[in-house]
Design a protein around this motif. Structure first.
Motif, PDB file in Angstrom:
ATOM      1  N   UNK A  34     100.493  57.662  82.708  1.00 57.34           N
ATOM      2  CA  UNK A  34     101.250  58.559  81.843  1.00 57.34           C
ATOM      3  C   UNK A  34     101.385  58.054  80.430  1.00 57.34           C
ATOM      4  N   UNK A  35     101.601  56.740  80.259  1.00 56.68           N
ATOM      5  CA  UNK A  35     101.760  56.203  78.905  1.00 56.68           C
ATOM      6  C   UNK A  35     100.466  56.312  78.117  1.00 56.68           C
ATOM      7  N   UNK A  36      99.310  56.284  78.822  1.00 56.74           N
ATOM      8  CA  UNK A  36      98.025  56.456  78.131  1.00 56.74           C
ATOM      9  C   UNK A  36      97.875  57.887  77.648  1.00 56.74           C
ATOM     10  N   UNK A  37      98.359  58.857  78.466  1.00 62.53           N
ATOM     11  CA  UNK A  37      98.348  60.253  78.034  1.00 62.53           C
ATOM     12  C   UNK A  37      99.127  60.403  76.735  1.00 62.53           C
ATOM     13  N   UNK A  38     100.291  59.769  76.666  1.00 62.95           N
ATOM     14  CA  UNK A  38     101.118  59.874  75.455  1.00 62.95           C
ATOM     15  C   UNK A  38     100.397  59.266  74.252  1.00 62.95           C
ATOM     16  N   UNK A  39      99.650  58.198  74.487  1.00 64.75           N
ATOM     17  CA  UNK A  39      98.882  57.591  73.390  1.00 64.75           C
ATOM     18  C   UNK A  39      97.767  58.535  72.927  1.00 64.75           C
ATOM     19  N   UNK A  40      97.099  59.212  73.868  1.00 69.13           N
ATOM     20  CA  UNK A  40      96.049  60.173  73.502  1.00 69.13           C
ATOM     21  C   UNK A  40      96.637  61.346  72.720  1.00 69.13           C
ATOM     22  N   UNK A  41      97.845  61.764  73.111  1.00 66.81           N
ATOM     23  CA  UNK A  41      98.508  62.844  72.368  1.00 66.81           C
ATOM     24  C   UNK A  41      98.769  62.405  70.937  1.00 66.81           C
ATOM     25  N   UNK A  42      99.187  61.158  70.767  1.00 67.57           N
ATOM     26  CA  UNK A  42      99.410  60.644  69.405  1.00 67.57           C
ATOM     27  C   UNK A  42      98.108  60.664  68.595  1.00 67.57           C
ATOM     28  N   UNK A  43      96.963  60.394  69.250  1.00 68.68           N
ATOM     29  CA  UNK A  43      95.672  60.444  68.557  1.00 68.68           C
ATOM     30  C   UNK A  43      95.411  61.869  68.047  1.00 68.68           C
ATOM     31  N   UNK A  44      95.686  62.862  68.878  1.00 67.96           N
ATOM     32  CA  UNK A  44      95.465  64.260  68.466  1.00 67.96           C
ATOM     33  C   UNK A  44      96.376  64.629  67.301  1.00 67.96           C
ATOM     34  N   UNK A  45      97.625  64.190  67.372  1.00 66.61           N
ATOM     35  CA  UNK A  45      98.560  64.485  66.282  1.00 66.61           C
ATOM     36  C   UNK A  45      98.091  63.841  64.984  1.00 66.61           C
ATOM     37  N   UNK A  46      97.546  62.610  65.072  1.00 67.00           N
ATOM     38  CA  UNK A  46      96.998  61.947  63.884  1.00 67.00           C
ATOM     39  C   UNK A  46      95.834  62.729  63.287  1.00 67.00           C
ATOM     40  N   UNK A  47      95.136  63.528  64.135  1.00 73.44           N
ATOM     41  CA  UNK A  47      94.016  64.347  63.664  1.00 73.44           C
ATOM     42  C   UNK A  47      94.479  65.742  63.227  1.00 73.44           C
ATOM     43  N   UNK A  48      95.809  65.904  63.056  1.00 72.04           N
ATOM     44  CA  UNK A  48      96.412  67.169  62.612  1.00 72.04           C
ATOM     45  C   UNK A  48      96.287  68.282  63.651  1.00 72.04           C
ATOM     46  N   UNK A  49      96.156  67.912  64.909  1.00 71.54           N
ATOM     47  CA  UNK A  49      96.216  68.912  65.985  1.00 71.54           C
ATOM     48  C   UNK A  49      97.676  69.023  66.405  1.00 71.54           C
ATOM     49  N   UNK A  50      98.305  70.193  66.221  1.00 63.24           N
ATOM     50  CA  UNK A  50      99.752  70.314  66.469  1.00 63.24           C
ATOM     51  C   UNK A  50     100.089  70.410  67.958  1.00 63.24           C
ATOM     52  N   UNK A  51     100.227  69.254  68.596  1.00 61.06           N
ATOM     53  CA  UNK A  51     100.621  69.202  70.003  1.00 61.06           C
ATOM     54  C   UNK A  51     102.148  69.156  70.064  1.00 61.06           C
ATOM     55  N   UNK A  52     102.726  70.075  70.846  1.00 58.64           N
ATOM     56  CA  UNK A  52     104.180  70.129  70.985  1.00 58.64           C
ATOM     57  C   UNK A  52     104.610  69.475  72.287  1.00 58.64           C
ATOM     58  N   UNK A  53     105.732  68.778  72.232  1.00 58.05           N
ATOM     59  CA  UNK A  53     106.329  68.171  73.419  1.00 58.05           C
ATOM     60  C   UNK A  53     107.398  69.115  73.952  1.00 58.05           C
ATOM     61  N   UNK A  54     107.294  69.474  75.236  1.00 57.52           N
ATOM     62  CA  UNK A  54     108.239  70.397  75.871  1.00 57.52           C
ATOM     63  C   UNK A  54     109.116  69.604  76.824  1.00 57.52           C
TER      64      UNK A  54
END
Length: 329
Positions: A34-54
């Motif tokens: 799970x913590x790796x998933x959160x790190x991958x999400x941070x990578x997408x956000x750094x690329x300006x992909x607007x991932x929202x946390x629900x």
């Protein structure tokens, strides 16, 4: 491509499919913690992909609504399916007035196809034949199509500005039951409350559509497609044709479908098979008669023309031409 990069792209593909994905689901699909998933999400956000946390019991991650996604990642089968759908839609006339959109979409997908798949697609398109030639079909405006669809979905009245086939313009309110694609055109069917009866309108003849306040109850009975087909079979045309044909319903409908012909149903004596071959009366309303003789001949069933006399003359002329060709052979 490194494995972490590949997994980040896979994560993006999963989020692009829509909805909220839980951390546990994403971790299972990616084969990570799970913590790796959160790190991958941070990578997408750094690329300006607007991932929202629900947050919450069913929380997780999703893409922000309305975000213009980067190029979608299709498998080879998915890319081929999309391209063939675009080609078939253009041929059938089932596009909107923004026809260039389907062409540019096709070009974008085709540019990124692997060379071997592009060659296979070219081979298919080169060998593909259509029974109908593409015509100059008028297509509806995309915004009008979406407005009417929304009115159908939410059972809201819709105001339309309409031009009939003679060019007469009118503004009316419609309780739209459904949208139907038929023979390369788009139609909407529903009740005209002012006239108190059902009507069918071609969407390409609607110049403007806007939703109105209020709601209505959709009636029971035939579905929208059957309503449109029934309307075609009973509409007023230049010629009214009545033919008696000896055959089954299936044999007659194979050449004269419900969209163009009304098949008269008769009460049968008890014990008689309704599906058996027998004489059945068929009624049509058509603008031209010249296409009917070949259709009647293709039925390969006995028939009697009750009206009009002009159709009898056309059938006799076709029979003479066929007999003449047979003698020459």
């Amino acid at each position: 491509m490194s494995r972490p990069t590949g997994r980040v792209l896979t994560l993006l593909e999963l989020l692009q499919s829509g909805g909220t994905r839980t951390v546990a689901e994403l971790a299972d699909r990616l084969g990570v913690e799970g913590r790796t998933v959160r790190r991958y999400v941070d990578h997408l956000i750094d690329l300006d992909v607007p991932v929202e946390s629900v947050r919450g019991r069913y929380g997780g991650y999703r893409l922000a609504a309305g975000y213009r996604l980067p190029p979608l990642m299709f498998s080879e089968d998915e890319a081929l399916a999309v391209l063939l759908g675009l080609v078939a839609g253009r041929r059938a006339g089932l596009t909107t007035t923004h026809r260039a959109a389907s062409e540019t979409a096709s070009a974008k997908i085709r540019r990124v196809l692997p060379q071997h798949l592009a060659r296979r697609l070219d081979t298919l398109l080169d060998t593909l034949a259509f029974t109908d030639e593409p015509g100059d079909v008028d297509t509806p405006d995309a915004e009008i199509l979406l407005t009417v669809a929304d009115a159908v979905r939410h059972r809201r009245p819709v105001s339309i500005r309409y031009s009939d086939r003679d060019g007469r313009r009118s503004e009316r309110t419609l309780h739209a039951y459904g949208i139907v694609a038929h023979a390369g055109r788009w139609y909407v069917t529903g009740e005209d409350p002012r006239a108190g009866e059902d009507r069918t309108f071609r969407l390409d003849r609607i110049a403007d559509a806007r939703a109105l306040p209020g709601s209505f109850e959709a009636p029971s009975g035939p579905d929208p497609a059957q309503r449109v087909l029934s309307g075609f079979a009973t509409a007023a045309y230049r010629h009214e044709v009545t033919v008696r044909i000896h055959g089954t319903v299936e044999q007659i409908r194979a050449r004269l479908p419900a969209g163009i012909a009304h098949l008269e149903e008769q009460e049968l004596p008890a014990g008689q098979d309704a599906s058996a071959e027998r004489w059945r009366r068929v009624e049509l309303r058509v603008e031209r008669l010249d296409w009917l003789p070949p259709v009647l001949a293709s039925l390969d069933r006995p028939f009697v023309i009750e009206r009009p006399d002009e159709l009898r003359d056309l059938v006799a002329a076709l029979a003479d031409r066929l007999a003449s060709c047979a003698r020459l052979a």
